[in-house]
Write a protein that holds these residues in place. Structure first.
Motif, PDB file in Angstrom:
ATOM      1  N   GLY A  76      47.726  38.179  39.603  1.00 20.53           N
ATOM      2  CA  GLY A  76      46.392  38.292  39.015  1.00 20.53           C
ATOM      3  C   GLY A  76      46.379  39.180  37.789  1.00 20.53           C
ATOM      4  O   GLY A  76      45.726  38.877  36.790  1.00 20.53           O
ATOM      5  N   LEU A 135      48.027  37.281  34.854  1.00 21.34           N
ATOM      6  CA  LEU A 135      47.133  36.283  34.282  1.00 21.34           C
ATOM      7  C   LEU A 135      46.009  36.939  33.480  1.00 21.34           C
ATOM      8  O   LEU A 135      45.623  36.445  32.414  1.00 21.34           O
ATOM      9  CB  LEU A 135      46.546  35.419  35.397  1.00 21.34           C
ATOM     10  CG  LEU A 135      45.633  34.267  34.965  1.00 21.34           C
ATOM     11  CD1 LEU A 135      46.347  33.325  34.004  1.00 21.34           C
ATOM     12  CD2 LEU A 135      45.126  33.505  36.177  1.00 21.34           C
ATOM     13  N   LYS A 136      45.515  38.056  33.969  1.00 20.08           N
ATOM     14  CA  LYS A 136      44.451  38.768  33.260  1.00 20.08           C
ATOM     15  C   LYS A 136      44.944  39.290  31.911  1.00 20.08           C
ATOM     16  O   LYS A 136      44.220  39.231  30.903  1.00 20.08           O
ATOM     17  CB  LYS A 136      43.948  39.931  34.121  1.00 20.08           C
ATOM     18  CG  LYS A 136      42.619  40.528  33.639  1.00 20.08           C
ATOM     19  CD  LYS A 136      42.135  41.578  34.601  1.00 20.08           C
ATOM     20  CE  LYS A 136      40.766  42.082  34.195  1.00 20.08           C
ATOM     21  NZ  LYS A 136      39.718  41.051  34.358  1.00 20.08           N
ATOM     22  N   ASN A 191      37.812  34.870  33.688  1.00 21.97           N
ATOM     23  CA  ASN A 191      38.440  35.992  34.384  1.00 21.97           C
ATOM     24  C   ASN A 191      38.205  35.963  35.890  1.00 21.97           C
ATOM     25  O   ASN A 191      38.687  36.855  36.593  1.00 21.97           O
ATOM     26  CB  ASN A 191      37.923  37.317  33.805  1.00 21.97           C
ATOM     27  CG  ASN A 191      38.541  37.646  32.465  1.00 21.97           C
ATOM     28  OD1 ASN A 191      39.756  37.589  32.313  1.00 21.97           O
ATOM     29  ND2 ASN A 191      37.722  37.977  31.492  1.00 21.97           N
ATOM     30  N   PRO A 224      41.832  35.584  37.802  1.00 19.36           N
ATOM     31  CA  PRO A 224      42.640  36.802  37.954  1.00 19.36           C
ATOM     32  C   PRO A 224      41.936  37.886  38.757  1.00 19.36           C
ATOM     33  O   PRO A 224      42.588  38.593  39.536  1.00 19.36           O
ATOM     34  CB  PRO A 224      42.898  37.242  36.508  1.00 19.36           C
ATOM     35  CG  PRO A 224      41.866  36.567  35.696  1.00 19.36           C
ATOM     36  CD  PRO A 224      41.587  35.270  36.375  1.00 19.36           C
ATOM     37  N   ASN A 225      40.615  38.015  38.601  1.00 23.42           N
ATOM     38  CA  ASN A 225      39.888  39.023  39.386  1.00 23.42           C
ATOM     39  C   ASN A 225      39.963  38.706  40.877  1.00 23.42           C
ATOM     40  O   ASN A 225      40.074  39.611  41.712  1.00 23.42           O
ATOM     41  CB  ASN A 225      38.429  39.091  38.940  1.00 23.42           C
ATOM     42  CG  ASN A 225      38.273  39.683  37.549  1.00 23.42           C
ATOM     43  OD1 ASN A 225      39.156  40.384  37.067  1.00 23.42           O
ATOM     44  ND2 ASN A 225      37.172  39.414  36.900  1.00 23.42           N
ATOM     45  N   ILE A 231      43.504  39.614  42.093  1.00 27.14           N
ATOM     46  CA  ILE A 231      43.682  41.064  42.160  1.00 27.14           C
ATOM     47  C   ILE A 231      42.971  41.628  43.391  1.00 27.14           C
ATOM     48  O   ILE A 231      43.527  42.452  44.128  1.00 27.14           O
ATOM     49  CB  ILE A 231      43.163  41.724  40.870  1.00 27.14           C
ATOM     50  CG1 ILE A 231      44.084  41.379  39.692  1.00 27.14           C
ATOM     51  CG2 ILE A 231      43.065  43.232  41.031  1.00 27.14           C
ATOM     52  CD1 ILE A 231      43.565  41.837  38.350  1.00 27.14           C
ATOM     53  N   CYS A 256      42.935  28.069  40.821  1.00 30.13           N
ATOM     54  CA  CYS A 256      43.986  27.966  39.801  1.00 30.13           C
ATOM     55  C   CYS A 256      44.151  26.530  39.310  1.00 30.13           C
ATOM     56  O   CYS A 256      44.574  26.309  38.163  1.00 30.13           O
ATOM     57  CB  CYS A 256      45.317  28.477  40.370  1.00 30.13           C
ATOM     58  SG  CYS A 256      45.398  30.263  40.628  1.00 30.13           S
TER      59      CYS A 256
END
Length: 364
Positions: free
Chosen positions: A38, A41-42, A58, A61-62, A65, A119
Motif C-alpha cells: 500500500g 502504491l501510494k 488513493n 493504497p489507504n 495500509i 486493485c
C-alpha cells in the motif's frame, strides 16, 4: 446440524494450536507486506499526482495500509492466544475473547478480499483521473513564470521522455493548445500576429509538439513543426510514414503502467487473503473444539470442532432475527421516550387547533 464437523483428540488440538501459533506470526509478516504494498502504491501515485485529478485513487493504497496495520495487531494478539491454547487452564482466560477475535479476524480477512478486488476494479476511475489531470497539466505547460505551475513543463517533459509518450490522447493534443509562452514569441513578426488574430481566443496554435515528444531512435532528423504538412518536408508523408515522435498518448502509457502495478499487487493480496482464510478456518475449529472441552470438563477427552454450529440457512435466519429484534428494540425505546409519563405537553389555543409549544416535567 453442524457444518464440516471434525473430531479432535488432545494431540490434534495441541498440534493445531502450535500450527496456528506459527501461522499467526507468519501473518504478522503478511501484514507488513500488505502495508508495504500500500505504501509503495501510494508513493507511485504521489510521484505523478500533478497528472491526476482529485478523486478516490488513493482509496486502494489507504485500504492496503490500514489492513496491513490491523493484520499486524490482530495476528500479534493471535500468536499469544494460540500459544496458551495447548493448556486448557490458560485457554479459559481467553474463552470470552475468542468469539470477538474471530469476528474481527473475519472482518479483517474480508477487507483483504475487498482490497484485492479494488486493485482490479479501479482502472476506470484511474483512467478518468489521468485524462482530466493530464488535460489540465498540458494547458499549463507554457506557464513557466507563474508560481505553482512553473514546474509543470519539466514534469511533462520528463514524463514524455520516460514513458515514450506524447500529449494526453496523442500528439495532436498539442495542436489544440498554446504550449509556447508569449515571452518567447516575436510580436513584431507578421506571421505570429496573423496566427494570433486567426484564432478566436487569441492563442498561438501550431501543428507542432515539444522536443520531449521526439523519438531518438528515428532514422530521420527530428521534425518539430508542421507535422501534418507533407510539402514542408522532403520525402515526407505523415499518414503513411512512421513519425519521429511518440505516437502513444501519455494517458494510455500511464494507465498501462499503473494497471500492471495494481494487477501485481492485487494478485499478491489475493494470495494473502487465501492464506488468512485458511488461518481463520483453523482458528474457528480450535475455538469450537476447546469450547467443547471446557463444557465436558475433561482436558484429555475428545471434542468436536466445526465451522458453523447450525446449517447455513439456520445461521442466516438466526442472524436476521437478531437484526430484526435490534430494530424493534430501537423503535420501542424511541416510542417510550416520546410517551414519558413525567413529561406534560402544554398547548396554546389557536383557533380550533391545539399546537404543542413546550414540554415540561409534571409537578410532584
Amino acid at each position: 446440524m453442524a457444518v464440516l464437523k471434525v473430531k479432535f483428540t488432545k494431540t490434534k488440538r495441541d498440534k493445531l494450536a502450535q500450527i496456528l501459533w506459527i501461522l499467526n506470526w507468519v501473518s504478522v509478516v503478511t501484514g507488513v507486506i500488505l502495508f508495504s504494498l500500500g505504501l509503495f502504491l501510494k508513493i507511485e501515485i504521489k510521484k505523478r499526482s500533478e497528472m491526476m485529478a482529485i478523486g478516490d485513487i488513493n482509496s486502494v493504497p489507504n485500504m492496503l495500509i490500514s489492513v496491513g496495520v490491523i493484520a499486524c495487531i490482530i495476528n500479534f494478539l493471535g500468536g499469544k492466544i494460540f500459544y496458551d491454547c495447548s493448556d486448557t487452564n490458560k485457554f479459559s482466560r481467553w474463552k470470552l475473547v475468542m468469539v470477538p477475535y474471530i469476528v474481527c479476524t473475519f472482518c479483517f480477512t474480508f477487507s483483504i478480499l475487498v482490497g484485492a478486488v479494488m486493485c482490479y476494479t479501479m482502472r476506470n476511475e484511474l483512467e478518468e483521473s489521468l485524462y482530466l489531470g493530464l488535460r489540465d497539466a498540458i494547458k499549463f505547460y507554457k506557464d513557466t513564470d507563474i508560481p505553482g505551475r512553473c514546474f509543470l513543463k519539466k514534469t511533462i517533459d520528463l514524463l514524455q521522455i520516460g514513458f515514450q509518450c506524447c500529449g494526453n490522447n496523442g500528439f495532436r493534443d498539442w495542436f489544440e493548445i498554446q504550449w509556447v509562452s508569449i515571452r518567447y514569441l516575436d510580436m513584431a513578426s507578421k506571421d505570429i500576429k496573423d496566427r494570433l488574430k486567426s484564432n478566436v481566443d487569441g492563442k498561438f496554435l501550431v501543428d507542432g509538439v515539444p522536443f520531449s515528444c521526439f523519438n531518438p531512435s528515428s532514422p530521420r532528423p527530428c521534425i518539430q513543426y508542421q507535422l501534418t504538412n507533407n510539402s514542408a518536408h522532403y520525402n515526407y508523408d505523415f499518414l503513411t510514414e512512421e513519425l519521429n515522435i511518440w505516437v502513444k498518448g501519455c494517458r494510455e502509457a500511464l494507465l498501462d503502467y499503473y494497471t500492471d502495478i495494481m494487477r501485481s499487487i492485487g494478485l499478491a493480496v489475493l494470495l494473502i487473503w487465501l492464506f488468512e482464510l485458511s488461518v481463520l478456518t483453523g482458528v474457528r475449529y480450535l475455538q469450537t473444539a476447546m469450547r467443547n472441552v471446557l463444557l465436558h470438563g475433561d482436558p484429555e477427552s475428545e471434542s468436536d470442532g466445526w465451522l458453523l454450529e447450525n446449517s447455513f440457512v439456520e445461521t442466516a435466519k438466526y442472524n436476521i432475527s437478531i437484526i430484526k429484534n435490534l430494530g424493534k428494540a430501537n423503535q420501542i425505546s424511541t416510542v417510550s421516550g416520546m410517551n414519558d409519563p413525567n413529561m406534560d405537553v402544554q398547548t396554546t389555543d389557536c383557533g380550533s387547533d391545539n399546537v404543542p409549544t413546550k414540554s415540561v416535567p409534571k409537578a410532584s
